[in-house]
Write a protein that holds these residues in place. Structure first.
Motif, PDB file in Angstrom:
ATOM      1  N   GLU A   1       0.829  -1.202   0.000  1.00 32.78           N
ATOM      2  CA  GLU A   1       0.000   0.000   0.000  1.00 32.78           C
ATOM      3  C   GLU A   1       0.866   1.256   0.000  1.00 32.78           C
ATOM      4  OE1 GLU A   1      -3.862  -0.031   2.193  1.00 32.78           O
ATOM      5  OE2 GLU A   1      -2.984   1.692   3.248  1.00 32.78           O
ATOM      6  N   ASP A   2       2.055   1.167   0.574  1.00 35.44           N
ATOM      7  CA  ASP A   2       2.980   2.302   0.556  1.00 35.44           C
ATOM      8  C   ASP A   2       3.374   2.656  -0.879  1.00 35.44           C
ATOM      9  OD1 ASP A   2       3.425   2.789   3.448  1.00 35.44           O
ATOM     10  OD2 ASP A   2       4.241   0.761   3.397  1.00 35.44           O
ATOM     11  N   GLU A   3       3.560   1.635  -1.732  1.00 31.78           N
ATOM     12  CA  GLU A   3       3.881   1.886  -3.134  1.00 31.78           C
ATOM     13  C   GLU A   3       2.712   2.573  -3.841  1.00 31.78           C
ATOM     14  OE1 GLU A   3       7.059  -1.739  -4.006  1.00 31.78           O
ATOM     15  OE2 GLU A   3       5.191  -1.614  -5.136  1.00 31.78           O
TER      16      GLU A   3
ATOM     17  N   LYS B   1      -1.414  -9.501   3.210  1.00 29.74           N
ATOM     18  CA  LYS B   1      -2.403 -10.403   2.629  1.00 29.74           C
ATOM     19  C   LYS B   1      -3.679  -9.650   2.279  1.00 29.74           C
ATOM     20  CE  LYS B   1      -4.933 -14.710   3.413  1.00 29.74           C
ATOM     21  NZ  LYS B   1      -5.192 -15.835   4.354  1.00 29.74           N
ATOM     22  N   ALA B   2      -4.117  -8.780   3.190  1.00 31.87           N
ATOM     23  CA  ALA B   2      -5.327  -7.988   2.933  1.00 31.87           C
ATOM     24  C   ALA B   2      -5.131  -7.077   1.728  1.00 31.87           C
ATOM     25  CB  ALA B   2      -5.686  -7.174   4.172  1.00 31.87           C
ATOM     26  N   PHE B   3      -3.906  -6.548   1.591  1.00 35.56           N
ATOM     27  CA  PHE B   3      -3.596  -5.690   0.448  1.00 35.56           C
ATOM     28  C   PHE B   3      -3.701  -6.489  -0.851  1.00 35.56           C
ATOM     29  CE2 PHE B   3      -0.330  -4.298  -2.611  1.00 35.56           C
ATOM     30  CZ  PHE B   3      -0.807  -3.021  -2.900  1.00 35.56           C
ATOM     31  N   LEU B   4      -3.076  -7.656  -0.910  1.00 31.01           N
ATOM     32  CA  LEU B   4      -3.103  -8.472  -2.128  1.00 31.01           C
ATOM     33  C   LEU B   4      -4.521  -8.914  -2.471  1.00 31.01           C
ATOM     34  CD1 LEU B   4       0.086 -10.684  -1.626  1.00 31.01           C
ATOM     35  CD2 LEU B   4      -0.168  -8.641  -3.042  1.00 31.01           C
TER      36      LEU B   4
END
Length: 292
Positions: free
Chosen positions: A120-122, A274-277
């Motif tokens: 999410e930082d990216e 994992k939540a991000f993906l």
């Protein structure tokens, strides 16, 4: 004699435009600059051409994912030094990895870019970078520089036609935004400025400022893996990367992390990797279907 008269007439038009729109204060640098577009004109231009993006490129229909992008974008936009526009965020339906911004606060990321993200930082780094272009009014600067050349030489293009209603009526042909003038590579100075603004917005909003650096490295590896410099409408084509630029973002991230006044409590919308993906489930399949 007639040709001289026409040139003088166009010069008068340019001077008149400068007098009308005058000298504005850049919201990022605080310095005065000549622009041929008012804030209201910028908003109108963005609105008109956002419709063209939707019609010509298409928007990705995934309300949950779009909402996620908008949540990140709005949090970053709240910290933007330029608050005269209404920031809006969308996913453009393209497999090429890219992100771009229109005048007036319209920011887009492609679904092809989303599948390359590792954090999410990216994502915050990429969106923050595009907000940086809007905040520094880079598109307005580019159009202002292009307009006098078009008027004097008689070239009719989007660079002239969409600068303002005043100039649009002066030369024939309004043209289309989606051309090399708007989506051409930014200057190195503009790219560095957008990186700096985006990194500052990121750390102020609860993300790490290293995001843009790691994304550029990922994209660079992906480009090398494909054995090409990137498609005409890829992120590297419209936002050229250089080792110096990547190094500058690394150094800046260290400096920002060291300055306590910029440090905020880290706050991710997707609580873990994992939540991000999971936010991007199905995107890779869509790309595979695109490529047949």
């Amino acid at each position: 004699m007639k040709q001289i008269f026409q040139i003088l007439k166009k010069i008068i038009i340019i001077v008149s435009a400068i007098l009308i729109y005058g000298c504005a204060v850049n919201p990022v640098t605080g310095s005065h600059e000549i622009v041929l577009m008012s804030v209201e004109g910028e908003k109108q231009l963005g609105e008109e051409n956002a419709r063209q993006v939707a019609e010509q490129m298409g928007l990705f229909d995934n309300p949950e994912l779009v909402s996620y992008i908008q949540s990140i974008g709005q949090r970053l936009a709240e910290k933007s030094p330029y608050q005269d526009v209404n920031y809006q965020f969308q996913i453009v339906d393209l497999e090429e990895p890219n992100a771009f911004a229109l005048p007036g606060g319209y920011v887009y990321v492609s679904r092809g870019l989303l599948v390359l993200l590792n954090s999410e930082d990216e994502l915050a780094g990429v969106i923050g970078h595009e907000i940086g272009h809007v905040a520094a009014r880079h598109s307005v600067q580019r159009l202002t520089r292009a307009a006098p050349i078009g008027l004097v030489t008689g070239i009719t293009s989007a660079a002239v036609g969409i600068v303002s209603p005043f100039l649009a009526h002066t030369v024939s042909g309004a043209g289309s935004l989606l051309n090399s003038t708007i989506l051409a590579p930014y200057s190195r100075t503009q790219e560095n400025d957008a990186d700096a603004i985006g990194q500052l917005l990121a750390i102020k909003s609860g993300w790490t400022p290293e995001g843009i650096t790691t994304f550029l490295n990922t994209l660079d590896r992906e480009t090398e893996r494909k054995g090409q410099e990137g498609d005409q409408f890829s992120f590297f084509a419209t936002h050229p990367s250089t080792p110096k630029r990547v190094k500058a973002t690394e150094v800046r991230a260290v400096e920002l992390n060291a300055e306590k006044k910029f440090q905020q409590k880290r706050y991710l919308i997707a609580k873990n990797h994992k939540a991000f993906l999971n936010k991007f489930n199905g995107l890779s399949l869509v790309l595979m279907l695109d490529r047949g």
